[in-house]
Design a protein around this motif. Structure first.
Motif, PDB file in Angstrom:
ATOM      1  N   SER A 134       0.206 -34.748   7.221  1.00  0.00           N
ATOM      2  CA  SER A 134      -0.476 -33.891   6.055  1.00  0.00           C
ATOM      3  C   SER A 134      -0.321 -34.585   4.831  1.00  0.00           C
ATOM      4  O   SER A 134       0.263 -34.437   3.944  1.00  0.00           O
ATOM      5  CB  SER A 134       0.404 -32.423   5.829  1.00  0.00           C
ATOM      6  OG  SER A 134       0.037 -31.808   5.011  1.00  0.00           O
ATOM      7  N   ALA A 135      -0.998 -36.015   4.791  1.00  0.00           N
ATOM      8  CA  ALA A 135      -1.170 -36.938   3.734  1.00  0.00           C
ATOM      9  C   ALA A 135      -0.160 -36.807   2.858  1.00  0.00           C
ATOM     10  O   ALA A 135       1.248 -37.128   3.285  1.00  0.00           O
ATOM     11  CB  ALA A 135      -2.334 -36.228   3.014  1.00  0.00           C
TER      12      ALA A 135
ATOM     13  N   ASN B 143      -2.367 -44.094   9.980  1.00  0.00           N
ATOM     14  CA  ASN B 143      -3.288 -42.984   9.780  1.00  0.00           C
ATOM     15  C   ASN B 143      -2.927 -41.756   9.740  1.00  0.00           C
ATOM     16  O   ASN B 143      -1.868 -41.464  10.434  1.00  0.00           O
ATOM     17  CB  ASN B 143      -4.548 -43.194  10.513  1.00  0.00           C
ATOM     18  CG  ASN B 143      -4.474 -43.088  12.058  1.00  0.00           C
ATOM     19  OD1 ASN B 143      -3.943 -41.948  12.582  1.00  0.00           O
ATOM     20  ND2 ASN B 143      -4.584 -44.041  12.825  1.00  0.00           N
ATOM     21  N   HIS B 144      -3.603 -40.775   9.274  1.00  0.00           N
ATOM     22  CA  HIS B 144      -2.933 -39.193   9.399  1.00  0.00           C
ATOM     23  C   HIS B 144      -3.926 -38.357  10.402  1.00  0.00           C
ATOM     24  O   HIS B 144      -5.282 -38.610  10.358  1.00  0.00           O
ATOM     25  CB  HIS B 144      -2.802 -38.518   8.144  1.00  0.00           C
ATOM     26  CG  HIS B 144      -4.146 -38.633   7.157  1.00  0.00           C
ATOM     27  ND1 HIS B 144      -3.948 -38.783   5.955  1.00  0.00           N
ATOM     28  CD2 HIS B 144      -5.324 -38.315   7.453  1.00  0.00           C
ATOM     29  CE1 HIS B 144      -5.157 -38.582   5.308  1.00  0.00           C
ATOM     30  NE2 HIS B 144      -5.896 -38.275   6.301  1.00  0.00           N
ATOM     31  N   ASN B 145      -3.241 -37.494  10.861  1.00  0.00           N
ATOM     32  CA  ASN B 145      -4.189 -36.523  11.852  1.00  0.00           C
ATOM     33  C   ASN B 145      -3.182 -35.484  12.122  1.00  0.00           C
ATOM     34  O   ASN B 145      -1.916 -35.512  12.481  1.00  0.00           O
ATOM     35  CB  ASN B 145      -4.213 -37.283  13.208  1.00  0.00           C
ATOM     36  CG  ASN B 145      -5.485 -36.618  13.778  1.00  0.00           C
ATOM     37  OD1 ASN B 145      -5.291 -35.407  14.353  1.00  0.00           O
ATOM     38  ND2 ASN B 145      -6.484 -37.430  13.907  1.00  0.00           N
TER      39      ASN B 145
ATOM     40  N   TRP C  29     -11.462 -32.738   1.196  1.00  0.00           N
ATOM     41  CA  TRP C  29     -12.557 -33.492   2.016  1.00  0.00           C
ATOM     42  C   TRP C  29     -12.122 -33.702   3.489  1.00  0.00           C
ATOM     43  O   TRP C  29     -12.769 -34.076   4.161  1.00  0.00           O
ATOM     44  CB  TRP C  29     -12.771 -34.960   1.410  1.00  0.00           C
ATOM     45  CG  TRP C  29     -11.501 -35.611   1.186  1.00  0.00           C
ATOM     46  CD1 TRP C  29     -10.978 -36.556   2.006  1.00  0.00           C
ATOM     47  CD2 TRP C  29     -10.572 -35.442   0.056  1.00  0.00           C
ATOM     48  NE1 TRP C  29      -9.939 -37.074   1.525  1.00  0.00           N
ATOM     49  CE2 TRP C  29      -9.635 -36.551   0.209  1.00  0.00           C
ATOM     50  CE3 TRP C  29     -10.673 -34.756  -1.067  1.00  0.00           C
ATOM     51  CZ2 TRP C  29      -8.377 -36.513  -0.639  1.00  0.00           C
ATOM     52  CZ3 TRP C  29      -9.393 -34.852  -1.951  1.00  0.00           C
ATOM     53  CH2 TRP C  29      -8.210 -35.751  -1.814  1.00  0.00           C
ATOM     54  N   GLU C  30     -10.955 -33.662   3.672  1.00  0.00           N
ATOM     55  CA  GLU C  30     -10.426 -33.638   5.126  1.00  0.00           C
ATOM     56  C   GLU C  30      -9.307 -32.424   5.159  1.00  0.00           C
ATOM     57  O   GLU C  30      -8.504 -32.202   4.504  1.00  0.00           O
ATOM     58  CB  GLU C  30      -9.659 -35.061   5.373  1.00  0.00           C
ATOM     59  CG  GLU C  30     -10.698 -36.242   5.354  1.00  0.00           C
ATOM     60  CD  GLU C  30      -9.915 -37.453   5.565  1.00  0.00           C
ATOM     61  OE1 GLU C  30      -8.648 -37.400   5.660  1.00  0.00           O
ATOM     62  OE2 GLU C  30     -10.779 -38.346   5.707  1.00  0.00           O
ATOM     63  N   PRO C  31      -9.169 -31.893   6.385  1.00  0.00           N
ATOM     64  CA  PRO C  31      -8.067 -30.773   6.513  1.00  0.00           C
ATOM     65  C   PRO C  31      -6.940 -31.416   6.445  1.00  0.00           C
ATOM     66  O   PRO C  31      -5.752 -30.755   5.933  1.00  0.00           O
ATOM     67  CB  PRO C  31      -8.443 -30.363   8.080  1.00  0.00           C
ATOM     68  CG  PRO C  31      -9.294 -31.355   8.956  1.00  0.00           C
ATOM     69  CD  PRO C  31     -10.065 -32.130   7.784  1.00  0.00           C
ATOM     70  N   GLU C  32      -6.581 -32.781   6.476  1.00  0.00           N
ATOM     71  CA  GLU C  32      -5.316 -33.313   6.414  1.00  0.00           C
ATOM     72  C   GLU C  32      -4.839 -33.339   5.066  1.00  0.00           C
ATOM     73  O   GLU C  32      -3.760 -33.367   4.713  1.00  0.00           O
ATOM     74  CB  GLU C  32      -5.088 -34.686   6.936  1.00  0.00           C
ATOM     75  CG  GLU C  32      -5.130 -35.006   8.421  1.00  0.00           C
ATOM     76  CD  GLU C  32      -6.664 -34.747   9.031  1.00  0.00           C
ATOM     77  OE1 GLU C  32      -6.829 -34.809  10.373  1.00  0.00           O
ATOM     78  OE2 GLU C  32      -7.462 -34.450   8.150  1.00  0.00           O
ATOM     79  N   PHE C  33      -5.727 -33.061   3.940  1.00  0.00           N
ATOM     80  CA  PHE C  33      -5.454 -33.173   2.741  1.00  0.00           C
ATOM     81  C   PHE C  33      -5.430 -31.685   1.938  1.00  0.00           C
ATOM     82  O   PHE C  33      -5.118 -31.355   1.025  1.00  0.00           O
ATOM     83  CB  PHE C  33      -6.572 -33.766   1.857  1.00  0.00           C
ATOM     84  CG  PHE C  33      -6.054 -35.168   1.920  1.00  0.00           C
ATOM     85  CD1 PHE C  33      -5.493 -35.753   0.984  1.00  0.00           C
ATOM     86  CD2 PHE C  33      -6.958 -35.917   2.837  1.00  0.00           C
ATOM     87  CE1 PHE C  33      -5.177 -37.161   1.120  1.00  0.00           C
ATOM     88  CE2 PHE C  33      -6.604 -37.342   2.885  1.00  0.00           C
ATOM     89  CZ  PHE C  33      -5.825 -38.086   1.908  1.00  0.00           C
TER      90      PHE C  33
ATOM     91  N   THR D  16      -2.071 -26.524   7.156  1.00  0.00           N
ATOM     92  CA  THR D  16      -3.287 -26.226   6.246  1.00  0.00           C
ATOM     93  C   THR D  16      -3.107 -24.862   6.087  1.00  0.00           C
ATOM     94  O   THR D  16      -3.979 -24.200   5.123  1.00  0.00           O
ATOM     95  CB  THR D  16      -4.652 -26.127   7.226  1.00  0.00           C
ATOM     96  OG1 THR D  16      -4.380 -25.276   8.267  1.00  0.00           O
ATOM     97  CG2 THR D  16      -4.627 -27.435   7.796  1.00  0.00           C
TER      98      THR D  16
END
Length: 347
Positions: free
Chosen positions: A46-47, A125-127, A292-296, A168
């Motif tokens: 989660s960023a 990286n994040h996911n 811009w990304e669900p991780e953010f 999220t």
């Protein structure tokens, strides 16, 4: 003075995190060595939330390796420098930029050589998917360089498992698990760097797979997640969840989308929105569309809440104080804050 300011900001952020989350649980802090250099290696979902959760509770004052593309503006660079964030370059930053990492790794080696601590995400990286991804060799380069440049150093590697119920959603719950420290020296052989790299990556990966949920199979991923969530198992307990994952993988079966629980209107979340309408409106119609990304999602929502509620409470305090008096201003704003915390825990 700088340490005092850092401590005040840390308390401010910790208060915000605990007000924002329904529940934050931290386990294994006694595994974090004191008086030794420590390389924290967490999984990454989660960023910036991952960074903050470690920063406020890890019992150290760590440096952080941070993606270089967020640097660039003078004001932001000063803020990042204050919070001990160091840019690290990736292939997407351009092949020429990768050469700068040699200098970055030297800086990291010096930090660890001085007995300090460093946080780096070994997955690079994040996911949001609930699995430990293959680890990059970047962290092993820092480990080996530190050992080479600081003979006799007792560098400790501490794997960290971050476990979100739903990164999220709001309000979310999260559990952070600090694993047992791993002696970097015990994995290193100067005459066999490739073997040392493989041993180090395997040791860290194996530890992370016990500290967080790990669903290794891609074909069965959606089915397993759907079945776990339909039974309302808690992702905050990775040991139990991973045992359940193993059972579900052995059982097999088809994915059933209907088994996922359907969202319901949450009365307490409605009350939170009404009670804090300006902040809710700012998030819903201005900030959320910018994700811009669900991780953010969690990071941007938390940042909106942290800053938005600070401004909101200050304005309420000023208005009530002018309308009534300072004492009533403090009592009413503090009362609204406590009510918000209660509603978040109940939502």
């Amino acid at each position: 003075m700088k340490n005092l300011l850092y401590g005040m900001v840390k308390v401010y952020i910790r208060t915000g995190l605990h007000s924002y989350h329904k529940k934050i649980e931290v386990f294994g802090l006694d595994n974090v060595p004191k008086g030794k250099p420590v390389l924290f290696l967490p999984n990454h979902q989660s960023a910036l939330m991952d960074v903050l959760l470690i920063a406020v509770d890890c019992n150290r004052k760590p440096y952080f390796l941070t993606r270089a593309d967020v640097f660039g503006k003078p004001l932001l660079n000063k803020i990042f420098n204050f919070f001990q964030m160091i840019p690290v370059y990736r292939i997407r930053d351009g092949r020429r930029s990768l050469s700068k990492n040699d200098e970055v790794f030297d800086i990291c080696s010096k930090i660890l050589g001085n007995g300090k601590s460093l946080v780096m995400f070994p997955e690079a990286n994040h996911n949001l998917k609930r699995r430990v991804r293959p680890l990059s060799k970047g962290f092993t380069r820092i480990v080996f360089r530190t050992l080479q440049q600081n003979p006799g150093i007792d560098l400790q590697i501490v794997p960290v498992g971050l476990n979100y119920e739903d990164a999220t959603s709001f309000p979310d719950s999260v559990a952070v698990y600090y694993g047992k420290p791993i002696s970097a020296e015990s994995l290193y052989d100067a005459t066999d760097l490739k073997g040392s790299e493989n041993r180090t990556k395997t040791a860290v990966s194996s530890a992370l797979k016990k500290l967080t949920t790990h669903i290794d199979t891609e074909p069965d991923y959606d089915r397993i997640v759907a079945q776990i969530e339909s039974k309302k198992h808690s992702y905050l307990r990775p040991e139990a969840i991973n045992a359940k994952v193993k059972t579900l993988m052995e059982e097999g079966g088809e994915s059933d989308p209907s088994s996922r629980s359907k969202p319901k209107i949450n009365f307490f979340k409605v009350l939170i929105a009404i009670l804090n309408f300006p902040v809710w409106f700012l998030w819903r119609f201005y900030m959320k569309p910018k994700v811009w990304e669900p991780e953010f999602m969690g990071t941007l929502r938390y940042a909106t809440a942290q800053i938005g509620f600070t401004v909101y409470y200050i304005i309420l305090f000023i208005v009530i104080s002018v309308w009534m008096n300072l004492t009533m201003g403090f009592i009413m704003v503090f009362g609204i804050y406590l009510l918000n915390r209660i509603l978040v825990k109940l939502a």
